[in-house]
Scaffold this motif. Structure first.
Motif, mmCIF file in Angstrom:
data_model
loop_
_atom_site.group_PDB
_atom_site.id
_atom_site.type_symbol
_atom_site.label_atom_id
_atom_site.label_comp_id
_atom_site.label_asym_id
_atom_site.label_seq_id
_atom_site.Cartn_x
_atom_site.Cartn_y
_atom_site.Cartn_z
ATOM 1 N N ASN A 1 30.559 -11.529 -58.103
ATOM 2 C CA ASN A 1 31.740 -10.724 -58.364
ATOM 3 C C ASN A 1 32.847 -11.701 -58.739
ATOM 4 O O ASN A 1 32.959 -12.772 -58.125
ATOM 5 C CB ASN A 1 32.151 -9.916 -57.134
ATOM 6 C CG ASN A 1 31.075 -8.929 -56.714
ATOM 7 O OD1 ASN A 1 30.368 -8.370 -57.552
ATOM 8 N ND2 ASN A 1 30.954 -8.705 -55.423
ATOM 9 N N GLY B 1 29.850 -13.917 -53.793
ATOM 10 C CA GLY B 1 28.511 -13.395 -53.971
ATOM 11 C C GLY B 1 28.547 -11.879 -53.967
ATOM 12 O O GLY B 1 29.479 -11.277 -53.432
ATOM 13 N N SER B 2 27.556 -11.270 -54.549
ATOM 14 C CA SER B 2 27.587 -9.816 -54.710
ATOM 15 C C SER B 2 27.417 -9.074 -53.385
ATOM 16 O O SER B 2 27.661 -7.872 -53.309
ATOM 17 C CB SER B 2 26.496 -9.372 -55.682
ATOM 18 O OG SER B 2 25.215 -9.727 -55.178
ATOM 19 N N THR B 3 27.011 -9.786 -52.330
ATOM 20 C CA THR B 3 26.787 -9.115 -51.051
ATOM 21 C C THR B 3 27.828 -9.462 -50.002
ATOM 22 O O THR B 3 27.754 -8.970 -48.880
ATOM 23 C CB THR B 3 25.400 -9.468 -50.495
ATOM 24 O OG1 THR B 3 25.314 -10.894 -50.362
ATOM 25 C CG2 THR B 3 24.299 -8.983 -51.426
#
Lengths: 114, 114
Positions: B32, B95-97
């Motif tokens: 992101n 990070g995307s998580t």
């Protein structure tokens, strides 16, 4: 709706002392992250707290420690202060399970070490 | 290790000039991307964000950014700057998580001359 609040705004300490900085997250947020922003640099990740536990840590020595309380507020403690710890310390809050929503930042605490 | 590189440390423009600030990132996974702005004496504010979908994202105050995955870039643009855009601009990646751990660039100081 209160945003992220940090206290104190400014702090002056001497080498070797200890300091505690405080942060209240944005209403509803459950995760608090702390960053150090030295002059002329971008914020550097210190650590992240969720469910009262440290979940991730950046490249900072053990002199930097933290705590998260049941109401999601958080403290950053720094022991044995060094001149190089002089910086703006930022707190950011977010939702742990909503990775597609950005963090919200507080105004920071300006720490000066003499 | 993840990193963010902002190519311009200080940019000086006249009002109505076009702006482009470069940002390249290094990250092993889905990311992101964010641009934040910090006006003098104020906290970090989100300008725009990219999570997925259209790689051209529009933010507040007429800013936009384009995500080019093949170049690992996320450059910020504005067609016509104003004196009030004078501020420091930070590119950041998560990070995307995990929205709570951001890696920031060192920032670009933009000065707009009236």
């Amino acid at each position: 709706d209160a945003g992220v609040t940090q206290s104190p705004t400014h702090l002056i300490k001497t080498r070797g002392q200890q300091v505690t900085l405080r942060c209240s997250p944005k209403s509803g947020h459950d995760t608090v992250s702390w960053y150090q922003q030295a002059l002329g640099q971008g914020p550097q990740f210190i650590f992240q707290y969720y469910e009262e536990e440290e979940r991730q840590r950046g490249n900072f020595p053990d002199r930097f420690s933290g705590h998260q309380f049941p109401n999601y507020s958080s403290e950053l403690n720094v022991n044995a202060l060094l001149l190089g710890d002089s910086a703006l310390y930022l707190c950011a809050s977010s939702f742990q399970d909503r990775a597609n929503q950005p963090q919200h930042f507080g105004d920071g605490t300006r720490l000066s070490i003499l | 290790a993840q990193s963010v590189s902002q190519h311009n440390h200080h940019v000086i423009l006249s009002e109505a000039a076009s702006l482009e600030l470069g940002c390249n990132y290094s990250y092993g996974g889905t990311v992101n991307l964010f641009w934040y702005v910090q006006y003098p004496g104020q906290h970090l504010q989100l300008l725009l964000k990219y999570f997925s979908g259209d790689p051209l994202v529009k933010g507040i105050k007429g800013f936009e950014a384009e995500f080019i995955k093949s170049k690992f870039s996320f450059n910020l643009r504005k067609p016509s700057v104003q004196w009030s855009d004078t501020a420091e601009y930070f590119c950041a990646v998560t990070g995307s998580t995990n929205a709570g751990k951001s890696t920031f660039g060192d920032g670009t100081t933009l000065t707009v001359k009236p």
